[in-house]
Design a protein around this motif. Structure first.
Motif, PDB file in Angstrom:
ATOM      1  N   TYR A 421      -4.900   1.482   8.972  1.00 30.98           N
ATOM      2  CA  TYR A 421      -4.468   0.478  10.045  1.00 30.98           C
ATOM      3  C   TYR A 421      -4.846   1.437  11.918  1.00 30.98           C
ATOM      4  O   TYR A 421      -3.807   1.057  12.455  1.00 30.98           O
ATOM      5  CB  TYR A 421      -3.014  -0.182   9.713  1.00 30.98           C
ATOM      6  N   ARG A 422      -5.973   2.123  11.818  1.00 30.21           N
ATOM      7  CA  ARG A 422      -5.638   2.560  13.190  1.00 30.21           C
ATOM      8  C   ARG A 422      -5.940   1.442  14.040  1.00 30.21           C
ATOM      9  O   ARG A 422      -5.981   1.674  15.544  1.00 30.21           O
ATOM     10  CB  ARG A 422      -7.363   3.729  12.938  1.00 30.21           C
ATOM     11  N   TRP A 423      -6.959   0.297  14.012  1.00 26.59           N
ATOM     12  CA  TRP A 423      -6.756  -0.563  14.825  1.00 26.59           C
ATOM     13  C   TRP A 423      -5.513  -1.237  15.414  1.00 26.59           C
ATOM     14  O   TRP A 423      -5.544  -1.355  16.147  1.00 26.59           O
ATOM     15  CB  TRP A 423      -7.366  -2.087  14.744  1.00 26.59           C
ATOM     16  N   ILE A 424      -4.253  -1.236  14.616  1.00 31.71           N
ATOM     17  CA  ILE A 424      -3.490  -1.284  15.488  1.00 31.71           C
ATOM     18  C   ILE A 424      -3.264  -0.666  17.187  1.00 31.71           C
ATOM     19  O   ILE A 424      -2.006  -0.690  17.473  1.00 31.71           O
ATOM     20  CB  ILE A 424      -1.519  -0.854  14.664  1.00 31.71           C
ATOM     21  N   ALA A 425      -3.143   0.834  16.719  1.00 35.02           N
ATOM     22  CA  ALA A 425      -3.134   1.774  18.084  1.00 35.02           C
ATOM     23  C   ALA A 425      -4.055   0.929  19.462  1.00 35.02           C
ATOM     24  O   ALA A 425      -3.521   1.605  20.098  1.00 35.02           O
ATOM     25  CB  ALA A 425      -3.758   3.047  17.970  1.00 35.02           C
ATOM     26  N   GLY A 426      -4.976   0.530  18.722  1.00 37.97           N
ATOM     27  CA  GLY A 426      -6.211  -0.612  20.219  1.00 37.97           C
ATOM     28  C   GLY A 426      -5.319  -0.980  20.207  1.00 37.97           C
ATOM     29  O   GLY A 426      -4.936  -1.447  21.604  1.00 37.97           O
ATOM     30  N   ILE A 427      -4.523  -1.911  19.940  1.00 36.15           N
ATOM     31  CA  ILE A 427      -3.397  -3.073  19.986  1.00 36.15           C
ATOM     32  C   ILE A 427      -2.226  -2.342  20.895  1.00 36.15           C
ATOM     33  O   ILE A 427      -1.636  -2.921  22.419  1.00 36.15           O
ATOM     34  CB  ILE A 427      -2.706  -3.828  19.407  1.00 36.15           C
ATOM     35  N   ALA A 454       3.365  -2.742  19.447  1.00 26.33           N
ATOM     36  CA  ALA A 454       2.585  -2.319  17.504  1.00 26.33           C
ATOM     37  C   ALA A 454       3.466  -1.998  16.541  1.00 26.33           C
ATOM     38  O   ALA A 454       3.142  -3.241  15.715  1.00 26.33           O
ATOM     39  CB  ALA A 454       2.539  -0.805  17.449  1.00 26.33           C
ATOM     40  N   ILE A 455       4.468  -3.067  16.969  1.00 27.18           N
ATOM     41  CA  ILE A 455       5.613  -3.182  15.930  1.00 27.18           C
ATOM     42  C   ILE A 455       5.982  -4.562  15.859  1.00 27.18           C
ATOM     43  O   ILE A 455       5.855  -4.756  14.557  1.00 27.18           O
ATOM     44  CB  ILE A 455       7.301  -2.431  16.530  1.00 27.18           C
ATOM     45  N   VAL A 456       5.630  -5.572  16.202  1.00 27.89           N
ATOM     46  CA  VAL A 456       4.970  -6.779  16.109  1.00 27.89           C
ATOM     47  C   VAL A 456       4.402  -6.954  15.164  1.00 27.89           C
ATOM     48  O   VAL A 456       4.220  -7.688  14.554  1.00 27.89           O
ATOM     49  CB  VAL A 456       5.185  -7.555  17.085  1.00 27.89           C
TER      50      VAL A 456
END
Length: 723
Positions: A421-427, A454-456
């Motif tokens: 889920y590293r793509w969430i860091a991009g968000i 990121a929480i969302v």
């Protein structure tokens, strides 16, 4: 006498119920005969139901005397009046100390009837004991005290409280206060009997319900302040506001510890401590706000009305009793590790509870500063900067835990979550960039916005992967959205002060504002000041000023133009309307023309010696108009260290006012006012603010409330019933 008698009988029957439940608990703990246990428990239930009947009678009678304008009662006289509408007469029920305690007792006994179905005598004995405290306060500070002389009409409800939110906000708060007594009673029952899994499972839905109610009450209060008070904010770190926030934060810690205790019995110790002292904090906050301790530090606080001593004794009694039970039973409580590894759901639940606790301690210290200072002889309050500086880093830590921990499973999670889920860091990084572009400059705030975004995403993923319930996911999303709204609306907000004359237009934040004038409220209770916004579909904002019975401004509601990206918030100050006055400074024998008059300064003089009367300084003037001359003698009176002008009228329409005399320079300054001239157009000073993304605050709080209730319902269904 009906009200007093009902309170007294409620207190007596509650006392009997408490004794019966204690007897049943003793019979259960000593393994005595089942008939004695059953008989004592049934008697306790009978008398508790009887106490509920008397409390309902008390509440109905108070509502009856309010609706029927019984102004011989001090409470009705103080909070109601004949011209008050029915909806606000309902609000008068809980507008004062006495009525609010009765509302609390009414909710408390209602929850007690539900709790009694479980047939736990220890829990009911504790719960009924709390009810005795509430009824004792009502007996000492009764809403049925009589005035020495009957009154024809009442003082009425404060105009600031004559708002629809007054009907909702206090009752919702008291639902939360009353609900927190149930986990308190359940925790003592579990600690005393050793039924740890039972009390944890039983207390969790109640804790979630109380958390939702208390949070909803706080959120409604914030929206009310934003909509009505006109100061532009929704939270001011006021000590009374904090007295509700601290139990809410403590309940957040309790909920996460109860969730942990379902799978790790070692968490029973901290969960029990949280359940006990969350309610102690409710009692402590009640003491602070209703004892008069904060009357000099909060606009919300009650004055000292003789209940401070009894409230303080109840706080001490509750805290000492809870702590004593914990100390005595501590060795027998379950032990073990709270979490198997850092990368586990258990660790993140425990860490989240610690952050909630730390936040609660900071706010508790801040709101208690006036009390501590008073005891030390130097009462003072902390500034809002103290709260903002200390809570923001902890809030960033909290959102970090929620952003990461929501994806972690129970036990030692060996999955490669961060790679997956590293793509969430991009968000999160994109959100940080947008926040910086939107005007946020503080590093911790930027990080918090990124983690909240990121929480969302994380919550949606966690719910889809069934690692989190729908209710918990919605609550986490709501918290993230609320934090984003708070940070943008506070740190990126813009405000300017503008002065308007009727008909004048000015451009502010790219919008053209035109002040079109004032119009009266059709009911005569205030007036509106109208502003039209060009380019916004002919939108008109009308801030409203409420008047009290004397016709003076009592409360001001702002004008708010709501947009998706921001609110335009318009808060006018007092309207200024005066007849203009022209001034001139003259030397002796000098003459000047102003307002159609020729004024010549002849001399100045003084009368009085200051020992037996006022000292008077006068200026002798010769005033000529259309060839006619009149003598004028305006004066300055020295009274109590102040120079007070005494005007002089000439030609029946002009007022001359001596404003200054300089004996060193030999000059006199004179103001001239034409009393027949029309007044200048009124000018008003207006604060216009742009509050970006503030609607996310309200949206997020709705999500938090709905999500928490949803989670509570899920846990009720797991148990089969709400007990």
């Amino acid at each position: 006498m009906i009200g007093y008698a009902a309170i007294f009988m409620a207190l007596v029957t509650t006392g009997i119920a408490t004794f019966c439940y204690l007897n049943a608990h003793m019979a259960s703990s000593t393994r005595r005969s089942a008939p004695r246990l059953s008989g004592s428990r049934d008697k306790g239930l009978f008398y508790y139901r009887l106490s509920a009947l008397f409390i309902v009678i008390t509440a109905l009678y108070l509502f009856y005397i309010i609706v029927n304008d019984q102004f011989q009662f001090a409470y009705v006289f103080g909070y109601s009046s004949r011209d008050l509408s029915l909806i606000y007469k309902l609000s008068a029920f809980w507008a004062g100390q006495e009525g609010s305690f009765l509302l609390w007792a009414l909710f408390h006994v209602g929850f007690g009837l539900v709790l009694a179905r479980k047939k736990q005598p220890c829990a009911m004995a504790v719960y009924a004991g709390i009810q005795i405290m509430l009824l004792s306060i009502l007996l000492v500070k009764s809403p049925f005290m009589m005035l020495a002389e009957p009154r024809a009409d009442g003082f009425g409800l404060n105009p600031l409280l004559q708002d629809p939110w007054m009907v909702v906000h206090p009752p919702v708060l008291f639902l939360g206060y009353a609900g927190l007594a149930v986990p308190f009673a359940c925790a003592i029952d579990g600690i005393m009997t050793g039924r740890h899994k039972n009390w944890v499972s039983q207390a969790l839905p109640w804790a979630l319900f109380a958390w939702a109610a208390l949070g909803a009450g706080i959120f409604l209060g914030g929206f009310w302040a934003y909509k009505v008070l006109g100061w532009g904010g929704y939270w001011g770190w006021d000590p009374v506001e904090n007295s509700s926030l601290v139990p809410w934060l403590a309940t957040g810690a309790m909920v996460h510890l109860l969730l942990l205790a379902r799978v790790r019995l070692a968490a029973v110790k901290p969960a029990g401590f949280a359940a006990l002292f969350t309610f102690v904090l409710v009692m402590y906050g009640t003491f602070l706000t209703r004892s008069g301790m904060l009357s000099d530090f909060s606009v919300h606080s009650y004055s000292d009305e003789g209940v401070g001593g009894i409230l303080a004794s109840f706080v001490l009694l509750t805290a000492v009793s809870a702590l004593s039970i914990l100390i005595i039973r501590w060795p027998s409580l379950p032990e073990g590790e709270l979490y198997p590894a850092v990368k586990s759901r258990e660790f993140f639940l425990a860490a989240t509870a610690i952050i909630f606790t730390a936040l609660g301690i900071i706010v508790l210290v801040g709101m208690s500063t006036p009390l501590v200072g008073m005891l030390l002889g130097n009462p003072q309050n902390v500034s809002t900067a103290f709260y903002n500086t200390t809570t923001l880093p902890l809030t960033a830590a909290l959102v970090l835990l929620l952003a990461v921990g929501s994806l972690v499973g129970w036990g030692e999670d060996s999955s490669r979550l961060f790679a997956r889920y590293r793509w969430i860091a991009g968000i999160a990084v994109i959100a940080v960039g947008l926040a910086a572009a939107g005007g946020i400059r503080q590093l911790i705030a930027l990080v918090t916005v990124g983690l909240a975004a990121a929480i969302v995403v994380v919550s949606i993923v966690a719910v889809r992967n069934k690692k989190m319930s729908h209710g918990a996911g919605l609550t986490h999303i709501g918290l993230a959205i609320t934090l984003i709204g708070i940070l943008f609306s506070s740190l990126a907000s813009q405000s300017v002060y503008v002065s308007f004359q009727q008909g004048e237009s000015q451009e502010v934040f790219g919008t053209n504002f035109t002040y079109t004038g004032t119009r009266l409220d059709p009911e005569g209770q205030g007036f509106y000041q109208s502003f039209s916004l060009a380019g916004e579909a002919n939108t008109v904002l009308e801030p409203y000023t409420k008047l009290n019975k004397e016709g003076r401004p009592a409360a001001r509601e702002p004008g708010i133009y709501r947009m998706a990206a921001a609110d335009i918030y318009l808060a006018p100050a007092m309207q200024q309307e005066e007849i203009s006055s022209k001034e001139m400074t003259l030397h002796k024998e000098e003459q000047k023309q102003e307002a159609g008059l020729t004024v010549k300064f002849i001399r100045y003089g003084m009368s009085g010696n200051g020992t037996g009367g006022d000292v008077r300084v006068y200026a002798l003037l010769a005033v000529t108009k259309d060839g006619n001359t009149e003598e004028a003698r305006p004066e300055l009176l020295s009274r109590n260290g102040q120079m007070i002008p005494a005007p002089f009228k000439v030609f029946g329409q002009y007022e001359l006012r001596l404003t200054a005399v300089s004996m060193k320079d030999g000059t006199a300054t004179v103001g001239i006012k034409d009393l027949t001239a029309p007044p200048e157009q009124p000018r008003i000073d207006v604060e216009i603010s742009r509050k970006p993304l503030i609607n996310l605050v309200w949206l997020g709080t709705v999500f938090i409330t709905v999500g928490t209730i949803w989670a509570g319902v899920n846990h009720i269904e797991k148990r089969g019933k709400f007990t």
